[in-house]
Write a protein that holds these residues in place. Sequence first.
Motif, PDB file in Angstrom:
ATOM      1  N   ARG A   1      24.559 -12.087  62.345  1.00  0.00           N
ATOM      2  CA  ARG A   1      23.206 -12.846  62.909  1.00  0.00           C
ATOM      3  C   ARG A   1      22.618 -11.727  62.619  1.00  0.00           C
ATOM      4  O   ARG A   1      21.171 -11.565  62.431  1.00  0.00           O
ATOM      5  CB  ARG A   1      22.834 -13.954  63.586  1.00  0.00           C
ATOM      6  N   LEU A   2      22.883 -10.448  63.185  1.00  0.00           N
ATOM      7  CA  LEU A   2      21.936  -8.755  63.445  1.00  0.00           C
ATOM      8  C   LEU A   2      21.825  -8.821  61.526  1.00  0.00           C
ATOM      9  O   LEU A   2      20.857  -7.853  61.779  1.00  0.00           O
ATOM     10  CB  LEU A   2      23.151  -8.070  64.097  1.00  0.00           C
ATOM     11  N   ILE A   3      22.974  -8.588  60.731  1.00  0.00           N
ATOM     12  CA  ILE A   3      22.070  -8.820  59.450  1.00  0.00           C
ATOM     13  C   ILE A   3      21.400  -9.545  58.889  1.00  0.00           C
ATOM     14  O   ILE A   3      20.157  -9.890  58.158  1.00  0.00           O
ATOM     15  CB  ILE A   3      23.610  -8.262  58.684  1.00  0.00           C
ATOM     16  N   GLY A   4      21.512 -10.691  59.075  1.00  0.00           N
ATOM     17  CA  GLY A   4      20.199 -12.428  58.903  1.00  0.00           C
ATOM     18  C   GLY A   4      20.764 -12.455  57.736  1.00  0.00           C
ATOM     19  O   GLY A   4      19.656 -12.796  56.922  1.00  0.00           O
ATOM     20  N   VAL A   5      22.177 -12.477  57.168  1.00  0.00           N
ATOM     21  CA  VAL A   5      22.763 -13.106  55.670  1.00  0.00           C
ATOM     22  C   VAL A   5      22.925 -14.373  55.990  1.00  0.00           C
ATOM     23  O   VAL A   5      23.325 -15.231  57.018  1.00  0.00           O
ATOM     24  CB  VAL A   5      24.752 -12.358  56.071  1.00  0.00           C
ATOM     25  N   HIS A   6      21.993 -15.208  54.184  1.00  0.00           N
ATOM     26  CA  HIS A   6      22.429 -16.322  54.337  1.00  0.00           C
ATOM     27  C   HIS A   6      22.784 -17.195  53.467  1.00  0.00           C
ATOM     28  O   HIS A   6      24.115 -17.642  53.846  1.00  0.00           O
ATOM     29  CB  HIS A   6      21.185 -16.645  55.046  1.00  0.00           C
ATOM     30  N   VAL A   7      22.754 -16.661  52.359  1.00  0.00           N
ATOM     31  CA  VAL A   7      24.168 -16.625  50.971  1.00  0.00           C
ATOM     32  C   VAL A   7      25.530 -16.296  51.327  1.00  0.00           C
ATOM     33  O   VAL A   7      25.925 -14.726  51.531  1.00  0.00           O
ATOM     34  CB  VAL A   7      23.172 -16.315  49.726  1.00  0.00           C
ATOM     35  N   THR A   8      26.599 -16.750  50.858  1.00  0.00           N
ATOM     36  CA  THR A   8      27.778 -16.117  50.345  1.00  0.00           C
ATOM     37  C   THR A   8      27.951 -16.551  48.640  1.00  0.00           C
ATOM     38  O   THR A   8      27.539 -17.573  48.444  1.00  0.00           O
ATOM     39  CB  THR A   8      28.657 -17.445  50.672  1.00  0.00           C
ATOM     40  N   PRO A   9      28.246 -15.333  48.030  1.00  0.00           N
ATOM     41  CA  PRO A   9      28.594 -14.301  48.839  1.00  0.00           C
ATOM     42  C   PRO A   9      27.119 -13.389  49.371  1.00  0.00           C
ATOM     43  O   PRO A   9      26.069 -13.480  48.246  1.00  0.00           O
ATOM     44  CB  PRO A   9      29.642 -13.458  47.461  1.00  0.00           C
ATOM     45  N   THR A  10      26.993 -12.734  49.747  1.00  0.00           N
ATOM     46  CA  THR A  10      26.733 -10.971  50.355  1.00  0.00           C
ATOM     47  C   THR A  10      26.926  -9.425  50.044  1.00  0.00           C
ATOM     48  O   THR A  10      28.647  -9.743  51.143  1.00  0.00           O
ATOM     49  CB  THR A  10      25.600 -11.537  51.161  1.00  0.00           C
ATOM     50  N   VAL A  11      26.856  -8.849  49.211  1.00  0.00           N
ATOM     51  CA  VAL A  11      27.199  -7.309  49.836  1.00  0.00           C
ATOM     52  C   VAL A  11      26.012  -6.567  50.696  1.00  0.00           C
ATOM     53  O   VAL A  11      25.367  -7.392  49.878  1.00  0.00           O
ATOM     54  CB  VAL A  11      27.532  -7.328  48.303  1.00  0.00           C
ATOM     55  N   VAL A  12      26.459  -5.797  50.917  1.00  0.00           N
ATOM     56  CA  VAL A  12      26.000  -4.988  51.991  1.00  0.00           C
ATOM     57  C   VAL A  12      26.829  -3.846  51.567  1.00  0.00           C
ATOM     58  O   VAL A  12      27.601  -3.557  51.923  1.00  0.00           O
ATOM     59  CB  VAL A  12      25.977  -5.688  53.124  1.00  0.00           C
ATOM     60  N   PHE A  13      26.028  -2.917  51.109  1.00  0.00           N
ATOM     61  CA  PHE A  13      26.730  -1.668  50.904  1.00  0.00           C
ATOM     62  C   PHE A  13      25.826  -0.694  51.605  1.00  0.00           C
ATOM     63  O   PHE A  13      24.407   0.028  51.146  1.00  0.00           O
ATOM     64  CB  PHE A  13      26.623  -1.016  49.144  1.00  0.00           C
ATOM     65  N   ASP A  14      26.473   0.068  53.002  1.00  0.00           N
ATOM     66  CA  ASP A  14      25.817   1.070  53.740  1.00  0.00           C
ATOM     67  C   ASP A  14      24.690   0.974  54.189  1.00  0.00           C
ATOM     68  O   ASP A  14      23.807   1.335  54.122  1.00  0.00           O
ATOM     69  CB  ASP A  14      25.006   2.590  52.428  1.00  0.00           C
ATOM     70  N   GLY A  15      24.981  -0.237  54.767  1.00  0.00           N
ATOM     71  CA  GLY A  15      23.774  -0.904  55.067  1.00  0.00           C
ATOM     72  C   GLY A  15      22.910  -1.723  54.692  1.00  0.00           C
ATOM     73  O   GLY A  15      21.958  -2.035  55.478  1.00  0.00           O
ATOM     74  N   VAL A  16      22.914  -1.900  53.633  1.00  0.00           N
ATOM     75  CA  VAL A  16      21.639  -2.768  52.937  1.00  0.00           C
ATOM     76  C   VAL A  16      22.351  -3.148  51.515  1.00  0.00           C
ATOM     77  O   VAL A  16      22.739  -3.513  50.797  1.00  0.00           O
ATOM     78  CB  VAL A  16      20.749  -1.596  51.860  1.00  0.00           C
ATOM     79  N   VAL A  17      20.815  -4.950  52.078  1.00  0.00           N
ATOM     80  CA  VAL A  17      22.215  -5.787  50.883  1.00  0.00           C
ATOM     81  C   VAL A  17      21.818  -5.589  49.276  1.00  0.00           C
ATOM     82  O   VAL A  17      20.593  -5.177  49.545  1.00  0.00           O
ATOM     83  CB  VAL A  17      21.283  -7.316  51.624  1.00  0.00           C
ATOM     84  N   GLN A  18      22.443  -5.625  48.296  1.00  0.00           N
ATOM     85  CA  GLN A  18      23.128  -5.348  47.178  1.00  0.00           C
ATOM     86  C   GLN A  18      22.064  -6.577  46.611  1.00  0.00           C
ATOM     87  O   GLN A  18      22.582  -7.996  46.910  1.00  0.00           O
ATOM     88  CB  GLN A  18      24.199  -4.928  46.949  1.00  0.00           C
ATOM     89  N   ASP A  19      21.444  -6.348  45.633  1.00  0.00           N
ATOM     90  CA  ASP A  19      21.694  -7.229  44.911  1.00  0.00           C
ATOM     91  C   ASP A  19      22.950  -7.549  43.494  1.00  0.00           C
ATOM     92  O   ASP A  19      22.729  -6.654  42.550  1.00  0.00           O
ATOM     93  CB  ASP A  19      20.222  -6.899  43.705  1.00  0.00           C
ATOM     94  N   THR A  20      23.820  -7.945  43.990  1.00  0.00           N
ATOM     95  CA  THR A  20      25.182  -8.733  43.466  1.00  0.00           C
ATOM     96  C   THR A  20      25.708  -9.896  42.934  1.00  0.00           C
ATOM     97  O   THR A  20      24.534 -11.090  43.482  1.00  0.00           O
ATOM     98  CB  THR A  20      27.025  -8.146  43.762  1.00  0.00           C
ATOM     99  N   SER A  21      26.383 -10.087  42.122  1.00  0.00           N
ATOM    100  CA  SER A  21      26.150 -11.757  41.594  1.00  0.00           C
ATOM    101  C   SER A  21      27.784 -11.554  41.456  1.00  0.00           C
ATOM    102  O   SER A  21      29.229 -10.816  41.570  1.00  0.00           O
ATOM    103  CB  SER A  21      26.460 -11.440  40.173  1.00  0.00           C
TER     104      SER A  21
END
Length: 216
Positions: free
Chosen positions: A179-199
Amino acid sequence: MAVPPKFAAHKLEFAPPAASSSSVPHANHTFELYLDYCCPFSAKIFKTLTTQVFPVIRDNSVWANSLAVVFRQQVQPWHPSSTLMHETGLAVLRLAPDKFWAFSTELFAVQTEFYDISVVNETRNQTYRRLAKVAAKVGVSEDEVYKLLAIPEKAGEDGSLNSGNAVTNDLKVVTKMNRLIGVHVTPTVVFDGVVQDTSSGWTLDQWKEFFTKNIG
């Protein structure tokens, strides 16, 4: 984001840390995967990464020495069995941390057996029992896993009716961290602390392009 020691098996490293006498610590890039065991897209990205991408990373010394992967267990509560599936992952993590990634591979492979329609006529403990059998496939004691998961059928000595199971507190911790990151959608990729636009549909070549761009 840090990985608490008791959840250390969530972290996958491809090469041993290099010894150094420098006062400057070695810092890896961190590739965090927020995945739900009950999500088909999470299963798809997990399979691509573990069977195609990770072997390439291991063969690339620059990438292997510069990257750490973290599996973030992301419960998606609109699928009630998601909670039960992730609790089982936490039970495996406690009993046999070295089996966590193998268990995750096995659970993703049979995830449809725990979709909404597959569990609708089961009690919670019946679903736990089936999940414990999945853990047994990778060499973790079915009975010990079930013992950590099962909900008592009678009130505790203090009269409690809603105290959860032996891994409830662990689930609270990983949920709070996510919850500290606020992720909602799975899967989500976070690279070096930044949410990425991956698929989840990315090919091996697309992942290679991603790591070439972000690591070199």
